[in-house]
Design a protein around this motif. Structure first.
Motif, PDB file in Angstrom:
ATOM      1  N   LEU A 103      -2.813   0.784  -1.057  1.00 24.11           N
ATOM      2  CA  LEU A 103      -2.209   0.360   0.409  1.00 24.11           C
ATOM      3  C   LEU A 103      -1.316   1.609   0.659  1.00 24.11           C
ATOM      4  O   LEU A 103      -0.543   1.416   1.591  1.00 24.11           O
ATOM      5  CB  LEU A 103      -1.627  -0.748   0.407  1.00 24.11           C
ATOM      6  N   LEU A 104      -0.691   2.597  -0.216  1.00 23.57           N
ATOM      7  CA  LEU A 104       0.269   3.439   0.136  1.00 23.57           C
ATOM      8  C   LEU A 104      -0.304   4.439   1.042  1.00 23.57           C
ATOM      9  O   LEU A 104      -1.454   4.752   1.275  1.00 23.57           O
ATOM     10  CB  LEU A 104       0.560   4.181  -1.271  1.00 23.57           C
ATOM     11  N   ALA A 105       0.572   4.862   2.175  1.00 28.65           N
ATOM     12  CA  ALA A 105       0.139   5.797   2.973  1.00 28.65           C
ATOM     13  C   ALA A 105      -0.359   7.096   2.645  1.00 28.65           C
ATOM     14  O   ALA A 105      -1.018   7.646   3.393  1.00 28.65           O
ATOM     15  CB  ALA A 105       1.224   6.190   4.107  1.00 28.65           C
ATOM     16  N   ASP A 106      -0.082   7.572   1.577  1.00 32.22           N
ATOM     17  CA  ASP A 106      -0.169   8.971   0.892  1.00 32.22           C
ATOM     18  C   ASP A 106      -1.352   8.628  -0.306  1.00 32.22           C
ATOM     19  O   ASP A 106      -1.700   9.679  -1.038  1.00 32.22           O
ATOM     20  CB  ASP A 106       0.809   9.770   0.382  1.00 32.22           C
ATOM     21  N   PHE A 107      -2.031   7.556  -0.296  1.00 23.07           N
ATOM     22  CA  PHE A 107      -2.977   7.223  -1.547  1.00 23.07           C
ATOM     23  C   PHE A 107      -4.139   8.434  -1.375  1.00 23.07           C
ATOM     24  O   PHE A 107      -4.613   8.647  -0.064  1.00 23.07           O
ATOM     25  CB  PHE A 107      -3.536   6.043  -1.248  1.00 23.07           C
ATOM     26  N   GLY A 108      -4.437   8.990  -2.418  1.00 20.36           N
ATOM     27  CA  GLY A 108      -5.461  10.102  -2.449  1.00 20.36           C
ATOM     28  C   GLY A 108      -4.747  11.374  -2.356  1.00 20.36           C
ATOM     29  O   GLY A 108      -5.459  12.493  -3.007  1.00 20.36           O
ATOM     30  N   GLN A 109      -3.636  11.668  -1.962  1.00 21.88           N
ATOM     31  CA  GLN A 109      -2.808  12.888  -2.003  1.00 21.88           C
ATOM     32  C   GLN A 109      -2.429  13.272  -3.315  1.00 21.88           C
ATOM     33  O   GLN A 109      -1.931  12.205  -4.141  1.00 21.88           O
ATOM     34  CB  GLN A 109      -1.797  13.002  -0.933  1.00 21.88           C
ATOM     35  N   SER A 110      -2.209  14.616  -3.802  1.00 19.64           N
ATOM     36  CA  SER A 110      -1.479  15.048  -4.797  1.00 19.64           C
ATOM     37  C   SER A 110      -0.847  16.319  -4.630  1.00 19.64           C
ATOM     38  O   SER A 110      -0.790  16.799  -3.694  1.00 19.64           O
ATOM     39  CB  SER A 110      -2.493  15.102  -5.961  1.00 19.64           C
ATOM     40  N   GLN A 111      -0.052  16.797  -5.729  1.00 21.24           N
ATOM     41  CA  GLN A 111       0.608  17.896  -5.819  1.00 21.24           C
ATOM     42  C   GLN A 111       0.213  18.900  -6.875  1.00 21.24           C
ATOM     43  O   GLN A 111       0.816  19.866  -7.159  1.00 21.24           O
ATOM     44  CB  GLN A 111       2.184  17.779  -5.769  1.00 21.24           C
TER      45      GLN A 111
END
Length: 580
Positions: A103-111
């Protein structure tokens, strides 16, 4: 996410493998009866000199025995099945842990790519030629990969390397001077240019001297002839207007549009450098670089009349992108038919001792046919992409009108669905495969299509609207504890909900896997699977119930699905209408 958590739990039992090794080995079994996560023991077999099945049995025993204080957790059950250690997660314990990150807005993103700059060469149509269906692949594969690299922390610079230089312009100029009609060219510049280009090749088969005259026109262009430059600027201007209109419909933007002509003043330095390194040799009046040691034919650098050719310009381009644009990785999304060309260019860079030689990648792709027809610009067998987009939108509008005649913004939705169907239908295939595109198949709202995924997302958004919940609220609602962990576990531990959550948790791995292979189809396939899992959950369980806690728990999962589908479709270049 799920694999990383499981790897951390397994680490004490397999000390000979690193955490990263364990993550790379873990698998998600296709059959839920085989566990939630599977650990193949083949790698340990080589080190421990024991059969994989024996190792799996021993690990299962250790995990179930806490006498040594190393049991994984009472929330994980282990079972040996041949050479595999199958791990079953206790759903009541793991359901809340799985849902919260989704449910996090940035789920799927990484650095994972932070600090690295990627130069993405994509689309690259030729001036004065139609933007046909065949150009779609480079444009949308490149666009999807650019979005994925950005989502993983890379700094991405997209470049449209327009084909605005070369002998093709000599052919067009000769054709225009012989058979051109200025009024027709102004009225329909692309179609008239195509007619002239086709006419040239038809006549050249009967009169080979036309080829020499075309080469002379290009020689004049490279030597700043005023008339040649006037015609060249005219062809470039009307072509760019047409290209920009198509890109706008596709939702594609570029950081730079730099034609081959941009590198004209940079090629002399490349030639001089090759001469200094004594790499240039004469061959039938032309200048080449021998590449026998690389197992490749010679790379032509200068033609016998002194004019440049594709490799010369691409050498200058690669060096510019490395030294001036600061690229750490140079990706070229170009058709497979150019494989030898890029092998030669990269090999010449290596012979020059340039660091960039090891940072260049040719991301090839197969041909696209349309309803069984292969495109050929020289023979005029071109299917204009704009016409295909119009047809797709028209058909999508008819389907939507039948399904939902009262839909607001129906035309905008039809544009999103129709164009999305074409893009998804392309990206769903492995990029090296030849694609025989069928518009009717791509527009189906069931099966492996873009509209199916979009419609599933719209279904999820409709449920959220009925439950008076938005994606913006779900993260805070989940963290606030409005629904307790035990309630979530109870309502979301059923087979359909559990399998849906488990798959969604693999979204970051799907993106990472797509980047490892430079393959958008990995994400497209993931989205299809996610849509299928959610629809199974939707059909097997009531989501809007009389129990407010149960409804909220199921709506939170629905929101996770909507968020992942919207995020994944955006990576592929598709819009997600909230109503269809």
């Amino acid at each position: 996410m799920l694999l990383q958590w499981t790897a951390a739990q397994l680490q004490p039992h397999v000390p000979t493998l690193t955490y990263e090794d364990i993550v790379s080995l873990l698998e998600l079994p296709p059959n839920p009866e085989l566990g939630d996560v599977a650990f193949p023991c083949f790698a340990l077999s080589r080190e421990l000199k024991r059969a994989p099945a024996a190792i799996a049995a021993e690990l299962a025993k250790q995990i179930g025995d806490d006498s040594a204080g190393t049991s994984v957790s009472p929330t994980i059950r282990a079972e040996a099945k041949g050479p595999y250690l199958n791990l079953f997660l206790v759903r009541e314990e793991w359901a809340p842990k799985l849902l919260a990150p989704l449910l996090l807005a940035d789920f799927g993103q990484s650095q994972i790519g932070a600090g690295q700059r990627v130069i993405m060469d994509m689309s690259s149509p030729n001036i004065a030629k139609p933007f046909g269906v065949g150009h779609l692949r480079s444009t949308m594969i490149g666009n999807a990969l650019a979005q994925m690299y950005r989502s993983c922390g890379y700094e991405v610079v997209t470049v449209n390397h327009i084909g605005d230089w070369g002998t093709q312009f000599g052919k067009l100029m000769e054709a225009y001077m012989r058979w051109g009609d200025e009024a027709k060219l102004k009225e329909e510049p692309i179609r008239e240019s195509l007619r002239l280009y086709v006419k040239f090749h038809e006549e050249a088969e009967k009169d080979p001297t036309l080829e020499d005259k075309a080469r002379h026109w290009f020689w004049k262009l490279e030597n700043d002839d005023e008339e040649a430059h006037r015609l060249w600027r005219y062809f470039v201007s009307f072509s760019m207007e047409e290209f920009d209109r198509v890109y706008s419909r596709l939702g594609v933007q570029f950081d730079y549009t730099l034609g081959e002509s941009f590198y004209n003043d940079k090629m002399a330095a490349v030639v001089s450098r090759l001469q200094e390194l004594e790499l240039l040799e004469e061959s039938n009046g032309a200048q080449v670089v021998r590449l026998e040691e690389e197992g490749l034919p010679p790379c032509l650098i200068l033609k016998s009349d002194g004019t440049t050719i594709y490799p010369t310009r691409d050498l200058a381009t690669a060096l510019y992108r490395k030294k001036e644009m600061g690229g750490d990785l140079l990706l070229y999304v170009v058709g497979a038919e150019q494989k030898l060309h890029f092998q030669q260019v990269f090999a010449v860079l290596k012979c020059m001792g340039e660091e960039v030689a090891d940072q260049c990648r040719h991301l090839a792709f197969g041909l696209m046919k349309f309803e069984g027809r292969k495109m050929s610009t020289r023979r005029g067998q071109v299917i204009f992409l704009d016409e295909v987009l119009d047809e797709a939108v028209s058909k999508a509008a008819a389907i939507i009108a039948e399904k939902n005649p009262d839909l607001a913004d129906a035309q905008e939705t039809a544009e999103a669905v129709g164009i999305g169907a074409i893009v998804f239908g392309d990206l769903l295939h492995h990029r090296m495969l030849e694609v025989d595109f069928s518009l009717d198949e791509a527009l189906r709202f069931e099966g492996e299509t873009g509209p199916y995924v979009q419609y599933t997302a719209a279904r999820a958004f409709k449920l959220l609207a009925k439950g008076k919940l938005t994606l913006a609220e779900t993260e805070s609602r989940s963290l606030s504890g409005a629904v307790t962990g035990s309630e979530l576990a109870g309502y979301l531990s059923g087979p359909a909900a559990w399998e849906c959550m488990k798959l969604l948790a693999a979204y970051p791995e799907a993106i990472a896997g797509a980047l490892r292979q430079n393959e958008p189809a990995v994400v497209a396939r993931f989205l299809l699977d996610a849509a299928k899992r959610f629809n199974r959950f939707y059909h097997q369980e009531r989501i809007l119930t009389e129990d407010s806690a149960e409804t909220e728990a199921k709506l939170l999962l629905t929101a996770a699905v909507a968020g992942v589908l919207r995020s994944g479709l955006a990576l592929l270049g598709l819009r997600t209408p909230e109503q269809i």
